[in-house]
Design a protein around this motif. Structure first.
Motif, PDB file in Angstrom:
ATOM      1  N   ASN A 218      38.174  46.893  35.357  1.00 15.41           N
ATOM      2  CA  ASN A 218      37.507  46.928  36.659  1.00 15.41           C
ATOM      3  C   ASN A 218      37.902  45.808  37.606  1.00 15.41           C
ATOM      4  OD1 ASN A 218      35.580  49.252  36.766  1.00 15.41           O
ATOM      5  ND2 ASN A 218      35.014  48.387  34.784  1.00 15.41           N
ATOM      6  N   CYS A 219      38.794  44.931  37.164  1.00 17.00           N
ATOM      7  CA  CYS A 219      39.170  43.779  37.989  1.00 17.00           C
ATOM      8  C   CYS A 219      39.860  44.234  39.271  1.00 17.00           C
ATOM      9  CB  CYS A 219      40.092  42.855  37.189  1.00 17.00           C
ATOM     10  SG  CYS A 219      40.673  41.446  38.159  1.00 17.00           S
ATOM     11  N   LYS A 220      39.525  43.579  40.386  1.00 15.40           N
ATOM     12  CA  LYS A 220      40.082  43.969  41.687  1.00 15.40           C
ATOM     13  C   LYS A 220      41.357  43.196  42.023  1.00 15.40           C
ATOM     14  CE  LYS A 220      36.536  46.651  42.544  1.00 15.40           C
ATOM     15  NZ  LYS A 220      36.652  47.923  41.837  1.00 15.40           N
ATOM     16  N   SER A 221      41.717  42.237  41.191  1.00 15.11           N
ATOM     17  CA  SER A 221      42.910  41.446  41.486  1.00 15.11           C
ATOM     18  C   SER A 221      44.160  42.313  41.337  1.00 15.11           C
ATOM     19  CB  SER A 221      42.980  40.261  40.523  1.00 15.11           C
ATOM     20  OG  SER A 221      44.266  39.690  40.541  1.00 15.11           O
ATOM     21  N   SER A 222      45.206  41.957  42.072  1.00 15.18           N
ATOM     22  CA  SER A 222      46.414  42.775  41.979  1.00 15.18           C
ATOM     23  C   SER A 222      47.300  42.306  40.824  1.00 15.18           C
ATOM     24  CB  SER A 222      47.185  42.730  43.295  1.00 15.18           C
ATOM     25  OG  SER A 222      47.357  41.383  43.683  1.00 15.18           O
TER      26      SER A 222
ATOM     27  N   LYS B  45      45.069  40.529  35.405  1.00 16.69           N
ATOM     28  CA  LYS B  45      43.708  41.016  35.176  1.00 16.69           C
ATOM     29  C   LYS B  45      43.265  40.672  33.762  1.00 16.69           C
ATOM     30  CE  LYS B  45      44.259  44.923  38.271  1.00 16.69           C
ATOM     31  NZ  LYS B  45      43.910  46.296  38.553  1.00 16.69           N
ATOM     32  N   PRO B  46      42.038  40.334  33.506  1.00 18.22           N
ATOM     33  CA  PRO B  46      40.983  40.088  34.498  1.00 18.22           C
ATOM     34  C   PRO B  46      41.154  38.705  35.118  1.00 18.22           C
ATOM     35  CG  PRO B  46      40.143  39.697  32.288  1.00 18.22           C
ATOM     36  CD  PRO B  46      41.568  40.121  32.137  1.00 18.22           C
ATOM     37  N   CYS B  47      40.887  38.607  36.426  1.00 19.49           N
ATOM     38  CA  CYS B  47      41.128  37.334  37.119  1.00 19.49           C
ATOM     39  C   CYS B  47      39.972  36.376  36.896  1.00 19.49           C
ATOM     40  CB  CYS B  47      41.338  37.585  38.602  1.00 19.49           C
ATOM     41  SG  CYS B  47      39.857  38.179  39.452  1.00 19.49           S
ATOM     42  N   GLY B  48      38.792  36.924  36.638  1.00 16.28           N
ATOM     43  CA  GLY B  48      37.626  36.067  36.425  1.00 16.28           C
ATOM     44  C   GLY B  48      36.979  35.627  37.728  1.00 16.28           C
ATOM     45  N   ALA B  49      37.627  35.930  38.859  1.00 14.76           N
ATOM     46  CA  ALA B  49      37.133  35.405  40.135  1.00 14.76           C
ATOM     47  C   ALA B  49      36.630  36.491  41.085  1.00 14.76           C
ATOM     48  CB  ALA B  49      38.235  34.599  40.821  1.00 14.76           C
ATOM     49  N   CYS B  50      37.173  37.694  40.968  1.00 13.70           N
ATOM     50  CA  CYS B  50      36.762  38.735  41.930  1.00 13.70           C
ATOM     51  C   CYS B  50      35.297  39.119  41.676  1.00 13.70           C
ATOM     52  CB  CYS B  50      37.670  39.957  41.834  1.00 13.70           C
ATOM     53  SG  CYS B  50      37.443  40.919  40.320  1.00 13.70           S
ATOM     54  N   ARG B  51      34.748  39.857  42.616  1.00 17.50           N
ATOM     55  CA  ARG B  51      33.334  40.231  42.502  1.00 17.50           C
ATOM     56  C   ARG B  51      33.068  41.006  41.204  1.00 17.50           C
ATOM     57  NH1 ARG B  51      28.499  41.493  44.864  1.00 17.50           N
ATOM     58  NH2 ARG B  51      27.891  43.676  44.728  1.00 17.50           N
ATOM     59  N   SER B  52      33.976  41.912  40.904  1.00 17.92           N
ATOM     60  CA  SER B  52      33.796  42.728  39.702  1.00 17.92           C
ATOM     61  C   SER B  52      33.797  41.867  38.436  1.00 17.92           C
ATOM     62  CB  SER B  52      34.918  43.777  39.659  1.00 17.92           C
ATOM     63  OG  SER B  52      34.852  44.486  38.464  1.00 17.92           O
ATOM     64  N   CYS B  53      34.755  40.937  38.360  1.00 17.49           N
ATOM     65  CA  CYS B  53      34.801  40.047  37.188  1.00 17.49           C
ATOM     66  C   CYS B  53      33.534  39.199  37.094  1.00 17.49           C
ATOM     67  CB  CYS B  53      36.023  39.127  37.253  1.00 17.49           C
ATOM     68  SG  CYS B  53      37.565  39.942  36.808  1.00 17.49           S
ATOM     69  N   GLN B  54      33.084  38.721  38.249  1.00 20.10           N
ATOM     70  CA  GLN B  54      31.872  37.902  38.253  1.00 20.10           C
ATOM     71  C   GLN B  54      30.669  38.702  37.744  1.00 20.10           C
ATOM     72  OE1 GLN B  54      31.424  34.679  38.793  1.00 20.10           O
ATOM     73  NE2 GLN B  54      33.616  34.377  39.101  1.00 20.10           N
TER      74      GLN B  54
HETATM   75 ZN   LIG Z   1      38.906  40.107  38.633  1.00 20.46          ZN
END
Ligand SMILES: [Zn+2]
Length: 375
Positions: free
Chosen positions: A55-59, A62-71
């Motif tokens: 579900n990570c939104k980073s391009s 992944k997972p970036c840990g920072a995008c809203r989804s990761c949070q």
């Molecule tokens: Zn992410």
């Protein structure tokens, strides 16, 4: 650079993470998976990481840990995450697993979930939560067939999936047979053989290997501030279980070494009354919960292994003295059979057998093995 597939403090498991990372990138994987492995190897943390990656939104990375989804995932409150675990039975409701659970009890459950969120190796401890029942799966069914927010992947994580009772497993099977689109199921379990064959045949099996004790030792030094020797004892005692190692690290090992010493001294005596008395003492005073029981037996195993192998962790004088005492007292000891007997008892206690009977049987068996009278 970010570590591969890891925003949940996974220790080790590089190959497993790499494997999943590649699998997810390929986009070619089934909708149902069993992540099996011993307690404390990081199955749940891996499942959370997979959910975050999907579900990570980073391009990239992944997972970036920072995008809203990761949070949201890190807080275990992502709308696409469905987390299922055993709950206490407080009503006969077939549709609402939380029915009858009082507010105060709900607060305790949330506090447990918070610990899990903070550190995914944590074992949820919820009073009376013995099984996963059909109400949980019926509610899941309602949730996952509802409209999906486009672009996100629903991830159903069933913790300790072997706790599903027969009805719940059958209900889950029906869902797995007609899975909703863009939904993946991750079942984590230490006992995949306790899941029905029908469920297992619908899932891809993934075995998560044990952690090397050196990794656990280093984690205890870094996260718990233990010195090398204490960290080594706790790590080795945990047999690859990071969660258990952290519990050991919070306790006074001296206390447990004293219990081992008392037990061995008792077993050295000829009279049966003191063996009986020792089991009573352990049962009533010292082994008050599942964790302490497992811990006591783990330490006992480590002890016999060290005596057998003539090895010693670091150079803790206390430990070495104990090992030597055992060797002196029991030169004929059949260590291998002793360790097997303790392992059988550990396994039996997991299945909630009568504690005192199990300990008494174990101690009488150990008496024989200590004297080399195995047959
Ligand atoms: Zn992410």
């Amino acid at each position: 650079m970010a570590e591969t597939l890891n925003i949940f403090q996974l220790i080790g498991q590089e190959k497993t993470r790499q494997y999943w990372s590649t699998l997810i990138q390929s986009g070619r994987f089934g909708h149902a998976h069993i992540l099996s492995g011993n307690s404390g190897v990081g199955k749940d943390a891996l499942a959370f990481n997979i959910a975050a990656t999907l579900n990570c939104k980073s391009s990239q990375d992944k997972p970036c840990g920072a995008c809203r989804s990761c949070q949201q995932l890190k807080n275990l409150e992502h709308p696409s995450l469905k987390l299922i675990f055993a709950l206490p039975r407080r009503s006969a409701s077939q549709t609402d697993p939380y029915s009858g659970i009082k507010e105060t009890e709900m607060d305790l459950i949330n506090a447990e979930l918070f610990k899990k969120m903070t550190w995914p190796y944590y074992h949820l401890q919820i009073d009376g939560a013995n099984d996963i029942r059909i109400a949980a799966i019926r509610q899941l069914r309602k949730d996952i067939y509802l409209g999906n927010d486009m672009g996100s992947t629903k991830v159903v994580i069933i913790l300790r999936a072997h706790k599903m009772n027969v009805e719940a497993a059958n209900a889950l099977l029906k869902i797995l047979e007609e899975p909703p689109p863009k939904t993946i199921f991750l079942l984590t379990t230490e006992f995949s053989d306790r899941l029905p064959d029908t469920i297992r045949s619908r899932c891809a099996m993934h075995h998560i290997p044990d952690l090397a004790w050196e990794l656990i030792r280093d984690d205890l030094v870094h996260k718990k501030g233990l010195d090398q020797v204490q960290a080594e004892i706790c790590a080795r005692m945990a047999h690859g279980d990071l969660a258990a190692a952290h519990t050991f690290a919070e306790q006074d090992n001296t206390f447990w070494l004293d219990r081992i010493r008392a037990t061995l001294n008792t077993l050295a005596k000829e009279d049966f009354v003191s063996v009986h008395r020792q089991t009573l003492l352990l049962k009533d005073k010292e082994l008050e919960n599942d964790e302490t029981r497992q811990q006591f037996l783990s330490l006992l195993i480590l002890f016999f292994r060290d005596v057998a192998m003539d090895s010693k962790p670091g150079d803790t004088a206390l430990w070495v003295a104990q090992v030597q005492q055992l060797k002196k007292l029991f030169p004929e000891c059949d260590y291998h059979s002793a360790v097997q007997a303790i392992e059988r008892t550990k396994d039996a206690l997991e299945r909630k057998v009568h504690l005192q009977l199990a300990l008494t049987a174990l101690f009488f068996e150990l008496r024989k093995h200590l004297r080399g009278q195995s047959t």
